[in-house]
Design an enzyme around this catalytic site. Structure first.
Site, PDB file in Angstrom:
ATOM      1  N   GLU A   1      -3.821   3.872   2.208  1.00 55.11           N
ATOM      2  CA  GLU A   1      -4.040   4.089   3.460  1.00 55.11           C
ATOM      3  C   GLU A   1      -3.997   5.708   3.691  1.00 55.11           C
ATOM      4  O   GLU A   1      -3.045   6.397   3.340  1.00 55.11           O
ATOM      5  CB  GLU A   1      -3.218   3.312   4.324  1.00 55.11           C
TER       6      GLU A   1
ATOM      7  N   HIS B   1       0.734  -1.146  -0.030  1.00 62.33           N
ATOM      8  CA  HIS B   1      -0.025  -0.035  -0.110  1.00 62.33           C
ATOM      9  C   HIS B   1       1.025   1.307   0.016  1.00 62.33           C
ATOM     10  O   HIS B   1       1.950   1.251   0.499  1.00 62.33           O
ATOM     11  CB  HIS B   1      -1.000   0.004   1.221  1.00 62.33           C
TER      12      HIS B   1
END
Length: 148
Positions: free
Chosen positions: A143, A94
């Site tokens: 995120e 991520h």
């Protein structure tokens, strides 16, 4: 089609993404990974962290104003990072963007029908985080991170 700068409706400044906080990389063995990141590339380890609530061991390596986050799953059952490792092997998991106001950002995401992993930000020591569905973000797990 021309690309233009987009502003928030009503002229109100948008809640900003201020920087890339970190890039998360799932690894099977942090010590082995540090031989590459630290010993060969010369990126010095800042600290390690155990996050029992997420069954993770983390290592943080700062690079300028951002960081590399090495994530090692510490359990196999129901651990998305273990599943990622089993399916994809080690690699980028991520990208984490720091935001000024995560509550306002979550509201905007929901208004725009962006799917979130959790309905509300998760509070961890020193930060609030939320993950977006990669299907809504060009295939990237994003995120969002607000320092608290």
């Amino acid at each position: 089609g021309s690309l233009e700068k987009r502003t928030h409706e009503g002229g109100k400044p948008m809640n900003k993404v201020t920087k890339i906080n970190h890039i998360g990389i799932v690894v099977p063995d942090i010590e082995k990974s540090l031989k590459f990141w630290q010993d060969i590339l010369g990126i010095q380890l800042d600290y390690t962290e155990n996050v029992p609530s997420m069954d993770l061991e983390l290592a943080w390596l700062p690079v300028g104003k951002t960081r590399i986050e090495l994530l090692k799953p510490t359990s196999e059952v129901g651990n998305e990072y273990h599943d990622f490792l089993s399916t994809c092997g080690p690699g980028v998991h991520h990208i984490c963007f720091e935001v000024e106001d995560i509550t306002e950002m979550v509201h905007r995401l929901k208004e725009n029908h962006i799917h979130l992993k959790n309905d509300e930000p998760v509070e961890l020591p020193g930060r609030k985080v939320v993950f977006l569905d990669p299907l809504d973000a060009d295939g990237v797990i994003v995120e969002l991170y607000e320092l608290t």
